[in-house]
Every structure is written in C-alpha cells, then in structure tokens.
Design an enzyme around this catalytic site. Sequence first.
Site, PDB file in Angstrom:
ATOM      1  N   ASP A  93       0.845  -1.191   0.000  1.00 20.36           N
ATOM      2  CA  ASP A  93       0.000   0.000   0.000  1.00 20.36           C
ATOM      3  C   ASP A  93       0.882   1.243   0.000  1.00 20.36           C
ATOM      4  O   ASP A  93       1.918   1.306   0.656  1.00 20.36           O
ATOM      5  CB  ASP A  93      -0.915  -0.009   1.237  1.00 20.36           C
ATOM      6  CG  ASP A  93      -2.057   0.979   1.116  1.00 20.36           C
ATOM      7  OD1 ASP A  93      -3.207   0.531   0.959  1.00 20.36           O
ATOM      8  OD2 ASP A  93      -1.804   2.204   1.164  1.00 20.36           O
ATOM      9  N   ASN A 102     -12.867  -3.310   2.260  1.00 19.66           N
ATOM     10  CA  ASN A 102     -13.857  -2.239   2.339  1.00 19.66           C
ATOM     11  C   ASN A 102     -14.736  -2.331   1.099  1.00 19.66           C
ATOM     12  O   ASN A 102     -14.230  -2.443  -0.019  1.00 19.66           O
ATOM     13  CB  ASN A 102     -13.150  -0.885   2.417  1.00 19.66           C
ATOM     14  CG  ASN A 102     -12.369  -0.710   3.702  1.00 19.66           C
ATOM     15  OD1 ASN A 102     -12.807  -1.182   4.752  1.00 19.66           O
ATOM     16  ND2 ASN A 102     -11.222  -0.077   3.629  1.00 19.66           N
ATOM     17  N   VAL A 118     -10.857   3.205  -3.620  1.00 17.72           N
ATOM     18  CA  VAL A 118     -10.480   2.719  -4.948  1.00 17.72           C
ATOM     19  C   VAL A 118     -11.507   1.651  -5.327  1.00 17.72           C
ATOM     20  O   VAL A 118     -11.587   0.600  -4.686  1.00 17.72           O
ATOM     21  CB  VAL A 118      -9.051   2.136  -4.975  1.00 17.72           C
ATOM     22  CG1 VAL A 118      -8.730   1.587  -6.359  1.00 17.72           C
ATOM     23  CG2 VAL A 118      -8.028   3.199  -4.564  1.00 17.72           C
ATOM     24  N   HIS A 132     -10.109  -5.010  -3.816  1.00 18.64           N
ATOM     25  CA  HIS A 132      -8.791  -5.256  -3.219  1.00 18.64           C
ATOM     26  C   HIS A 132      -8.978  -5.713  -1.787  1.00 18.64           C
ATOM     27  O   HIS A 132      -9.920  -5.296  -1.105  1.00 18.64           O
ATOM     28  CB  HIS A 132      -7.907  -4.010  -3.265  1.00 18.64           C
ATOM     29  CG  HIS A 132      -8.532  -2.793  -2.669  1.00 18.64           C
ATOM     30  ND1 HIS A 132      -9.454  -2.022  -3.358  1.00 18.64           N
ATOM     31  CD2 HIS A 132      -8.384  -2.209  -1.451  1.00 18.64           C
ATOM     32  CE1 HIS A 132      -9.837  -1.019  -2.594  1.00 18.64           C
ATOM     33  NE2 HIS A 132      -9.221  -1.104  -1.424  1.00 18.64           N
ATOM     34  N   MET A 133      -8.058  -6.552  -1.344  1.00 19.22           N
ATOM     35  CA  MET A 133      -8.017  -6.986   0.050  1.00 19.22           C
ATOM     36  C   MET A 133      -6.767  -6.396   0.698  1.00 19.22           C
ATOM     37  O   MET A 133      -5.671  -6.539   0.176  1.00 19.22           O
ATOM     38  CB  MET A 133      -7.976  -8.507   0.143  1.00 19.22           C
ATOM     39  CG  MET A 133      -7.961  -9.013   1.584  1.00 19.22           C
ATOM     40  SD  MET A 133      -7.664 -10.779   1.673  1.00 19.22           S
ATOM     41  CE  MET A 133      -9.192 -11.398   0.993  1.00 19.22           C
TER      42      MET A 133
HETATM   43  P1  5GP Z   1      -9.715   1.499   0.321  1.00 13.68           P
HETATM   44  O1  5GP Z   1      -9.884   2.736   1.164  1.00 13.68           O
HETATM   45  O2  5GP Z   1     -10.348   1.673  -1.040  1.00 13.68           O
HETATM   46  O3  5GP Z   1     -10.108   0.241   0.989  1.00 13.68           O
HETATM   47  O4  5GP Z   1      -8.147   1.373   0.108  1.00 13.68           O
HETATM   48  C1  5GP Z   1      -7.451   1.907  -0.962  1.00 13.68           C
HETATM   49  C2  5GP Z   1      -5.998   1.807  -0.617  1.00 13.68           C
HETATM   50  O5  5GP Z   1      -5.246   1.964  -1.798  1.00 13.68           O
HETATM   51  C3  5GP Z   1      -5.511   2.877   0.362  1.00 13.68           C
HETATM   52  O6  5GP Z   1      -4.969   2.228   1.514  1.00 13.68           O
HETATM   53  C4  5GP Z   1      -4.471   3.649  -0.425  1.00 13.68           C
HETATM   54  O7  5GP Z   1      -3.372   4.021   0.367  1.00 13.68           O
HETATM   55  C5  5GP Z   1      -4.077   2.670  -1.515  1.00 13.68           C
HETATM   56  N1  5GP Z   1      -3.673   3.273  -2.761  1.00 13.68           N
HETATM   57  C6  5GP Z   1      -4.336   4.242  -3.462  1.00 13.68           C
HETATM   58  N2  5GP Z   1      -3.684   4.534  -4.592  1.00 13.68           N
HETATM   59  C7  5GP Z   1      -2.581   3.737  -4.618  1.00 13.68           C
HETATM   60  C8  5GP Z   1      -1.510   3.583  -5.547  1.00 13.68           C
HETATM   61  O8  5GP Z   1      -1.433   4.235  -6.584  1.00 13.68           O
HETATM   62  N3  5GP Z   1      -0.557   2.649  -5.230  1.00 13.68           N
HETATM   63  C9  5GP Z   1      -0.615   1.912  -4.095  1.00 13.68           C
HETATM   64  N4  5GP Z   1       0.376   1.033  -3.889  1.00 13.68           N
HETATM   65  N5  5GP Z   1      -1.611   2.032  -3.196  1.00 13.68           N
HETATM   66  C10 5GP Z   1      -2.579   2.933  -3.455  1.00 13.68           C
END
Ligand code: 5GP
Length: 116
Positions: free
Chosen positions: A30, A85, A94, A98-99
């Site tokens: 992440d 989420n 996003v 994703h997990m």
């Molecule tokens: P969500 O809030 O959708 O469950 O988690 C999305 C996660 O994706 C967040 O923890 C955020 O830090 C991560 N994330 C967003 N954009 C990128 C990216 O471009 N690269 C990586 N490695 N992580 C990302």
Amino acid sequence: MSDCIFCKIANGEVPTDFLFEDGNVVAFRDLNPQAPTHVLIVPKAHYANIADGVPAEVLKSMADAVEAVAEAEGVRDSGFRCIMNTGAAAGQTVMHLHMHVLGGAPLGEGLLPKEA
Ligand code: 5GP
Ligand code: ZN
C-alpha cells in the site's frame, strides 16, 4: 477500466513491485501503509468489490496470495488482518476490488462503526 489505478498497476502500465502474482491476482505494498505489513491483493480483472460476481478461481487466487504474503512477511503465525472495504459507506476509495493484509504490529480489537 482505462482510468482505474489498480487496473493500471495490475496490467503493468504503472510499474510496481509485486510480492505475489499468478494468472488472476497481484499483491503489492500500500502507498500509505497503516502497519509494518500493509499489502493489497488485487485481481487483474476489474471487479468493483467483493459483491460484484467474482469468480471462484479469482477468490482462490486471493486466498493463495494471502497465504504467500503472510508467509513472506513473517506474520503467518503471529496473526494478521484481512479487510475488504466494500462501498463508500465502508470507506472504499479505490473502486477496484482489493483486500488489505495488515500485520506486524498489534492491531487492536473489534470492528466497531466509527460512531457506535
Ligand atoms: P480502500 O480505502 O479503497 O479500501 O483502500 C485503498 C488503498 O489503496 C488505500 O490504503 C491507499 O493508500 C491505496 N492506494 C491508493 N492509490 C494507490 C496507488 O497508486 N498505489 C498503491 N500502492 N496504493 C494505493
Ligand atoms: Zn480496475
């Protein structure tokens, strides 16, 4: 989806180090880690979330990735947390399935809503 960051990472358009990869999924760190181990497991195909008709073989690959990542990160025995989420109310930012795999430090207990 052409404007989806996780599609771009998974298909190699955005170069990223993968901790695990098979025909269905990739795993990478992440960008904004919330624990010493914070890895995202992401299908190569675009699904909005876990309730978007994800095929069984993709779910199996996600489980295989969890096992491989937990072993490689040294948290398999100590314990770790898997989070998906799902939708805006759960904080999904996003909108590509994703997990999160979190570990390497005490994570606290419970899964209460923010304003319980
Ligand atoms: P969500 O809030 O959708 O469950 O988690 C999305 C996660 O994706 C967040 O923890 C955020 O830090 C991560 N994330 C967003 N954009 C990128 C990216 O471009 N690269 C990586 N490695 N992580 C990302
Ligand atoms: Zn996508």
